[in-house]
Motif scaffolding. Sequence first.
Motif, mmCIF file in Angstrom:
data_model
loop_
_atom_site.group_PDB
_atom_site.id
_atom_site.type_symbol
_atom_site.label_atom_id
_atom_site.label_comp_id
_atom_site.label_asym_id
_atom_site.label_seq_id
_atom_site.Cartn_x
_atom_site.Cartn_y
_atom_site.Cartn_z
ATOM 1 N N GLY A 77 2.305 69.672 27.665
ATOM 2 C CA GLY A 77 3.601 69.191 27.124
ATOM 3 C C GLY A 77 3.583 67.711 26.597
ATOM 4 N N GLU A 78 2.727 66.896 27.130
ATOM 5 C CA GLU A 78 2.355 65.453 26.621
ATOM 6 C C GLU A 78 1.874 65.369 25.452
ATOM 7 N N GLU A 79 0.791 66.293 25.326
ATOM 8 C CA GLU A 79 0.241 66.431 23.923
ATOM 9 C C GLU A 79 0.860 67.040 22.758
ATOM 10 N N ALA A 80 1.774 68.165 23.365
ATOM 11 C CA ALA A 80 2.608 68.678 22.164
ATOM 12 C C ALA A 80 3.931 67.633 21.944
ATOM 13 N N ASP A 81 4.308 66.968 22.882
ATOM 14 C CA ASP A 81 5.377 65.877 22.317
ATOM 15 C C ASP A 81 4.913 64.943 21.747
ATOM 16 N N VAL A 82 3.549 64.293 21.514
ATOM 17 C CA VAL A 82 2.990 63.397 20.627
ATOM 18 C C VAL A 82 3.027 63.954 19.201
ATOM 19 N N ARG A 83 2.416 65.229 19.282
ATOM 20 C CA ARG A 83 2.196 66.051 17.944
ATOM 21 C C ARG A 83 3.570 65.999 17.392
ATOM 22 N N PHE A 84 4.426 66.527 17.996
ATOM 23 C CA PHE A 84 5.879 66.761 17.868
ATOM 24 C C PHE A 84 6.450 65.373 16.825
ATOM 25 N N HIS A 85 6.266 64.152 17.354
ATOM 26 C CA HIS A 85 6.900 62.970 16.827
ATOM 27 C C HIS A 85 5.909 62.783 15.824
ATOM 28 N N LEU A 86 4.814 62.921 15.775
ATOM 29 C CA LEU A 86 3.697 62.596 14.537
ATOM 30 C C LEU A 86 4.153 63.605 13.512
ATOM 31 N N GLN A 87 4.521 64.850 13.586
ATOM 32 C CA GLN A 87 4.640 65.840 12.730
ATOM 33 C C GLN A 87 6.255 65.472 12.081
ATOM 34 N N LEU A 88 6.949 64.825 12.780
ATOM 35 C CA LEU A 88 8.224 64.336 12.085
ATOM 36 C C LEU A 88 7.999 63.407 10.991
ATOM 37 N N ALA A 89 6.995 62.308 11.441
ATOM 38 C CA ALA A 89 6.469 61.515 10.443
ATOM 39 C C ALA A 89 5.876 62.229 9.132
ATOM 40 N N ALA A 90 4.905 63.137 9.335
ATOM 41 C CA ALA A 90 4.151 64.019 8.491
ATOM 42 C C ALA A 90 5.240 64.569 7.316
ATOM 43 N N SER A 91 6.331 65.004 8.126
ATOM 44 C CA SER A 91 7.410 65.903 7.208
ATOM 45 C C SER A 91 8.360 64.998 6.439
ATOM 46 N N THR A 92 8.186 63.727 6.353
ATOM 47 C CA THR A 92 9.015 62.818 5.488
ATOM 48 C C THR A 92 8.213 62.950 4.101
ATOM 49 N N HIS A 93 6.889 63.130 4.243
ATOM 50 C CA HIS A 93 6.194 63.237 2.859
ATOM 51 C C HIS A 93 6.224 61.643 2.412
ATOM 52 N N ASN A 94 6.253 60.607 3.413
ATOM 53 C CA ASN A 94 6.332 59.230 2.796
ATOM 54 C C ASN A 94 4.831 58.762 3.584
ATOM 55 N N ALA A 95 3.859 58.471 2.438
ATOM 56 C CA ALA A 95 2.754 58.050 3.296
ATOM 57 C C ALA A 95 2.684 56.653 4.068
ATOM 58 N N LEU A 96 3.672 55.767 3.703
ATOM 59 C CA LEU A 96 3.770 54.558 4.614
ATOM 60 C C LEU A 96 4.360 54.891 5.848
ATOM 61 N N LEU A 97 5.596 55.796 6.003
ATOM 62 C CA LEU A 97 5.808 56.130 7.274
ATOM 63 C C LEU A 97 4.682 56.742 8.103
ATOM 64 N N GLN A 98 4.026 57.378 7.461
ATOM 65 C CA GLN A 98 3.059 58.084 8.126
ATOM 66 C C GLN A 98 1.835 57.179 8.771
ATOM 67 N N GLN A 99 1.585 56.290 7.667
ATOM 68 C CA GLN A 99 0.655 55.225 8.421
ATOM 69 C C GLN A 99 1.143 54.415 9.483
ATOM 70 N N LEU A 100 2.487 54.197 9.364
ATOM 71 C CA LEU A 100 3.066 53.503 10.547
ATOM 72 C C LEU A 100 3.059 54.043 11.730
ATOM 73 N N MET A 101 3.442 55.291 11.739
ATOM 74 C CA MET A 101 3.416 56.225 12.916
ATOM 75 C C MET A 101 1.853 56.407 13.448
ATOM 76 N N GLU A 102 1.122 56.597 12.682
ATOM 77 C CA GLU A 102 -0.536 56.662 13.216
ATOM 78 C C GLU A 102 -0.854 55.436 13.504
ATOM 79 N N SER A 103 -0.567 54.276 13.235
ATOM 80 C CA SER A 103 -0.988 53.069 13.702
ATOM 81 C C SER A 103 -0.323 52.845 15.119
ATOM 82 N N VAL A 104 0.541 53.349 15.496
ATOM 83 C CA VAL A 104 0.911 53.188 16.919
ATOM 84 C C VAL A 104 0.569 54.421 17.722
#
Length: 241
Positions: free
Chosen positions: A145-172
């Motif tokens: 559940g924890e792993e899926a929760d993290v993947r969910f929030h990171l996938q939301l960032a990926a779904s923006t198709h905004n590279a900077l938003l993705q980088q910001l999420m990946e940085s944290v």
Amino acid sequence: MAFKQVKPQKGYELVMDQIKRQIVDGEFAPGAKLASVVDLAVSFGVGRSTIREALSGLRAMGLVDIRQGGGTYVADPLPGKETLALDAEAIFDRAESLQQLLEVRKILETGCAAAAAKHRTEEDLTVLDGILATMQAHLSDESIGEEADVRFHLQLAASTHNALLQQLMESVSQRLHESMKQTRRLWFYGERAEAQRLLQEHSSIVEAIRRQDEAAAFETMKRHLQKVENVLESALRQKQP
């Protein structure tokens, strides 16, 4: 002579401490099934709600797994010594350190949700639906559940198709993973919430994104994170003398 104030233990804390001690002492082996809520209530001479609160606390410590419709089992494997040393107060002691990260998440992830609603593709929805399916299939497995929760929030960032938003999420992302483990425990402990309820909140976010409703995606994510913040604030109030 000055004395440190002590707080009287509540009924569920007494029950929780007894069961915890039995698990630590090996009286309940990893994987063993505990008695039903009804039987435990009779054994301890308390109400069923007291038993449920105690089991929620033990679950928050990672000592038991509560399987919907299947009973309560001692975690297998048991958590490490650091986690075993935690009690209800220690779990909440971490609330203050999580609060600042949650503030960042509220700013970043509400924006990600709105942007994902605007820019998502059908492929993005397929990935998000897959993560929800994993959550549904493993409601009783907290690690998955924890792993899926993290993947969910990171996938939301990926779904923006905004590279900077993705980088910001990946940085944290590492901080996100560490904090999410603790916030999920606080959520389950403070809200007495079930995994199914947490899944429903994630599903609501995805449905808003599916409809491409930016405002609804923003507000649904905001409410989701606000509930976690409410638990943190409650924990901090409990720490005040």
